[in-house]
Design a protein around this motif. Structure first.
Motif, mmCIF file in Angstrom:
data_model
loop_
_atom_site.group_PDB
_atom_site.id
_atom_site.type_symbol
_atom_site.label_atom_id
_atom_site.label_comp_id
_atom_site.label_asym_id
_atom_site.label_seq_id
_atom_site.Cartn_x
_atom_site.Cartn_y
_atom_site.Cartn_z
ATOM 1 N N THR A 61 0.848 -1.151 0.104
ATOM 2 C CA THR A 61 0.060 0.031 -0.018
ATOM 3 C C THR A 61 0.775 1.125 0.072
ATOM 4 O OG1 THR A 61 -0.203 0.082 2.442
ATOM 5 C CG2 THR A 61 -2.063 -1.111 1.107
ATOM 6 N N ARG A 62 2.112 1.178 0.549
ATOM 7 C CA ARG A 62 2.952 2.257 0.489
ATOM 8 C C ARG A 62 3.474 2.680 -0.950
ATOM 9 N NH1 ARG A 62 4.020 1.010 5.696
ATOM 10 N NH2 ARG A 62 5.294 -0.821 5.368
ATOM 11 N N HIS A 63 3.824 1.538 -1.606
ATOM 12 C CA HIS A 63 4.231 1.556 -3.177
ATOM 13 C C HIS A 63 2.996 2.242 -3.897
ATOM 14 C CE1 HIS A 63 5.910 0.300 -6.862
ATOM 15 N NE2 HIS A 63 4.616 -0.411 -6.984
ATOM 16 N N ILE A 64 1.868 1.778 -3.556
ATOM 17 C CA ILE A 64 0.690 2.379 -4.414
ATOM 18 C C ILE A 64 0.663 4.088 -4.212
ATOM 19 C CG2 ILE A 64 -1.840 2.461 -4.609
ATOM 20 C CD1 ILE A 64 -0.531 -0.076 -5.904
ATOM 21 N N ALA A 66 2.684 6.210 -3.094
ATOM 22 C CA ALA A 66 3.875 6.784 -3.266
ATOM 23 C C ALA A 66 4.004 7.202 -4.864
ATOM 24 C CB ALA A 66 5.227 6.090 -2.773
ATOM 25 N N SER A 67 3.132 6.266 -5.661
ATOM 26 C CA SER A 67 3.328 6.503 -6.994
ATOM 27 C C SER A 67 2.242 7.407 -7.682
ATOM 28 C CB SER A 67 2.906 4.881 -7.613
ATOM 29 O OG SER A 67 2.784 5.272 -9.067
ATOM 30 N N LYS A 68 2.640 8.239 -8.224
ATOM 31 C CA LYS A 68 1.686 9.517 -8.813
ATOM 32 C C LYS A 68 0.766 9.041 -9.662
ATOM 33 C CE LYS A 68 2.996 12.623 -11.771
ATOM 34 N NZ LYS A 68 3.407 13.690 -12.428
ATOM 35 N N GLU A 69 1.134 7.683 -10.477
ATOM 36 C CA GLU A 69 0.264 7.129 -11.595
ATOM 37 C C GLU A 69 -0.765 6.320 -10.881
ATOM 38 O OE1 GLU A 69 3.541 6.724 -11.665
ATOM 39 O OE2 GLU A 69 4.013 8.011 -13.197
ATOM 40 N N LEU A 70 -0.536 5.717 -9.698
ATOM 41 C CA LEU A 70 -1.192 4.573 -8.928
ATOM 42 C C LEU A 70 -1.984 5.198 -7.579
ATOM 43 C CD1 LEU A 70 1.369 1.630 -9.050
ATOM 44 C CD2 LEU A 70 -0.715 1.907 -10.555
ATOM 45 N N SER A 71 -1.638 6.451 -7.101
ATOM 46 C CA SER A 71 -2.307 6.731 -5.934
ATOM 47 C C SER A 71 -3.808 6.911 -5.975
ATOM 48 C CB SER A 71 -1.507 8.062 -5.645
ATOM 49 O OG SER A 71 -1.764 9.026 -6.369
ATOM 50 N N ASP A 72 -4.394 7.020 -6.918
ATOM 51 C CA ASP A 72 -5.905 7.149 -7.092
ATOM 52 C C ASP A 72 -6.522 5.743 -7.129
ATOM 53 O OD1 ASP A 72 -4.995 6.764 -9.820
ATOM 54 O OD2 ASP A 72 -6.662 7.819 -10.602
ATOM 55 N N ILE A 73 -5.840 4.800 -6.991
ATOM 56 C CA ILE A 73 -6.553 3.406 -7.171
ATOM 57 C C ILE A 73 -6.959 2.925 -5.617
ATOM 58 C CG2 ILE A 73 -6.318 1.076 -7.431
ATOM 59 C CD1 ILE A 73 -3.977 1.917 -9.725
ATOM 60 N N PRO A 74 -8.082 2.760 -5.621
ATOM 61 C CA PRO A 74 -8.805 2.440 -4.159
ATOM 62 C C PRO A 74 -8.240 1.102 -3.742
ATOM 63 C CG PRO A 74 -10.813 3.237 -5.648
ATOM 64 C CD PRO A 74 -9.267 3.192 -6.379
ATOM 65 N N VAL A 75 -7.818 0.845 -2.738
ATOM 66 C CA VAL A 75 -7.467 -0.309 -2.078
ATOM 67 C C VAL A 75 -8.254 -1.167 -1.165
ATOM 68 C CG1 VAL A 75 -5.487 -1.924 -1.067
ATOM 69 C CG2 VAL A 75 -4.745 0.059 -2.806
ATOM 70 N N PHE A 76 -8.858 -2.309 -1.316
ATOM 71 C CA PHE A 76 -9.779 -2.722 -0.458
ATOM 72 C C PHE A 76 -8.960 -4.114 0.287
ATOM 73 C CE2 PHE A 76 -12.355 -0.777 -3.065
ATOM 74 C CZ PHE A 76 -13.441 -0.089 -2.231
ATOM 75 N N VAL A 77 -9.328 -4.401 1.356
ATOM 76 C CA VAL A 77 -8.768 -5.553 2.022
ATOM 77 C C VAL A 77 -9.939 -6.524 2.485
ATOM 78 C CG1 VAL A 77 -7.529 -6.486 4.082
ATOM 79 C CG2 VAL A 77 -6.587 -4.564 3.103
ATOM 80 N N TYR A 78 -9.917 -7.715 1.994
ATOM 81 C CA TYR A 78 -10.866 -8.724 2.357
ATOM 82 C C TYR A 78 -10.092 -9.594 3.501
ATOM 83 C CZ TYR A 78 -13.626 -12.851 2.378
ATOM 84 O OH TYR A 78 -14.441 -13.715 2.748
ATOM 85 N N LEU A 79 -11.338 -9.856 4.502
ATOM 86 C CA LEU A 79 -10.959 -10.759 5.552
ATOM 87 C C LEU A 79 -12.258 -11.762 5.586
ATOM 88 C CD1 LEU A 79 -9.839 -8.495 8.274
ATOM 89 C CD2 LEU A 79 -8.491 -10.407 7.248
ATOM 90 N N ASP A 80 -11.993 -13.064 6.021
ATOM 91 C CA ASP A 80 -13.317 -13.816 6.197
ATOM 92 C C ASP A 80 -14.127 -13.165 7.237
ATOM 93 O OD1 ASP A 80 -12.355 -15.630 4.354
ATOM 94 O OD2 ASP A 80 -11.191 -16.780 5.787
ATOM 95 N N ARG A 81 -13.318 -12.828 8.279
ATOM 96 C CA ARG A 81 -14.125 -11.998 9.550
ATOM 97 C C ARG A 81 -13.067 -11.131 10.303
ATOM 98 N NH1 ARG A 81 -13.556 -14.280 14.452
ATOM 99 N NH2 ARG A 81 -12.186 -15.958 14.705
ATOM 100 N N LEU A 82 -13.652 -10.025 10.688
ATOM 101 C CA LEU A 82 -12.699 -9.031 11.108
ATOM 102 C C LEU A 82 -12.698 -9.379 12.669
ATOM 103 C CD1 LEU A 82 -11.436 -6.707 10.370
ATOM 104 C CD2 LEU A 82 -13.513 -5.159 10.795
ATOM 105 N N THR A 83 -11.560 -9.593 13.262
ATOM 106 C CA THR A 83 -11.117 -9.786 14.775
ATOM 107 C C THR A 83 -10.658 -8.565 15.325
ATOM 108 O OG1 THR A 83 -9.070 -10.752 14.157
ATOM 109 C CG2 THR A 83 -11.119 -12.276 14.183
ATOM 110 N N VAL A 84 -10.468 -8.747 16.438
ATOM 111 C CA VAL A 84 -9.817 -7.716 17.329
ATOM 112 C C VAL A 84 -8.256 -7.469 16.765
ATOM 113 C CG1 VAL A 84 -9.033 -6.847 19.529
ATOM 114 C CG2 VAL A 84 -11.384 -7.776 19.362
ATOM 115 N N GLU A 85 -7.638 -8.726 16.555
ATOM 116 C CA GLU A 85 -6.288 -8.653 16.192
ATOM 117 C C GLU A 85 -6.026 -8.243 14.600
ATOM 118 O OE1 GLU A 85 -7.686 -11.500 17.233
ATOM 119 O OE2 GLU A 85 -7.146 -11.495 19.335
#
Length: 143
Positions: A61-64, A66-85
């Motif tokens: 995500t830091r790479h995305i 930091a890049s002028k060409e890529l910085s506008d791309i939304p990044v989603f994270v998928y988890l089976d379930r969201l835990t405290v950890e």
């Protein structure tokens, strides 16, 4: 769309006839594909990382962002379930637009995607405007 890590739920959630789905199983391949897409004049409209399969997410995500060409791309994270950890881990990871879980509906994802794309475009426009202002200020001080 670029999907890092395989998941049937993600495929069902994001299936769109008009957009090609590229699925890779690690970050280094994802970076290489993004570089190739940029060289060919394209880029994905969004990226989903399956956190169950995805290591080195923060570096990616830091790479995305930091890049002028890529910085506008939304990044989603998928988890089976969201835990405290996992919540704690995601708080330490920069550049994530939204977390989706197995409970996310196709309609919810569509709304989250539009919101993330709007926010990323506004952020990119603001950064471009700030760069232009700095250049104008530099020109006026040298003139």
């Amino acid at each position: 769309m670029l999907c890092i890590g395989e998941n049937d739920f993600i495929s069902k959630l994001t299936h769109q006839d008009e957009e090609r789905l590229i699925t890779v199983n690690n970050i280094s391949i994802a970076k290489r594909i993004l570089k190739e897409q940029l060289q060919n004049g394209g880029k994905p409209s969004y990226i989903i990382c399956n956190l169950n399969d995805c290591t080195q997410l923060g570096d990616f995500t830091r790479h995305i962002r930091a890049s002028k060409e890529l910085s506008d791309i939304p990044v989603f994270v998928y988890l089976d379930r969201l835990t405290v950890e996992s919540k704690q881990e995601l708080r330490r990871t920069p550049g994530i637009d939204q977390v989706i879980t197995a409970d996310t509906t196709k309609e919810q994802f569509a709304e989250q995607l539009v919101a993330a794309q709007t926010i990323r475009k506004l952020a990119k426009d603001k950064a471009s405007s700030e760069r232009r202002s700095v250049k104008r200020a530099q020109r006026s001080t040298t003139a």
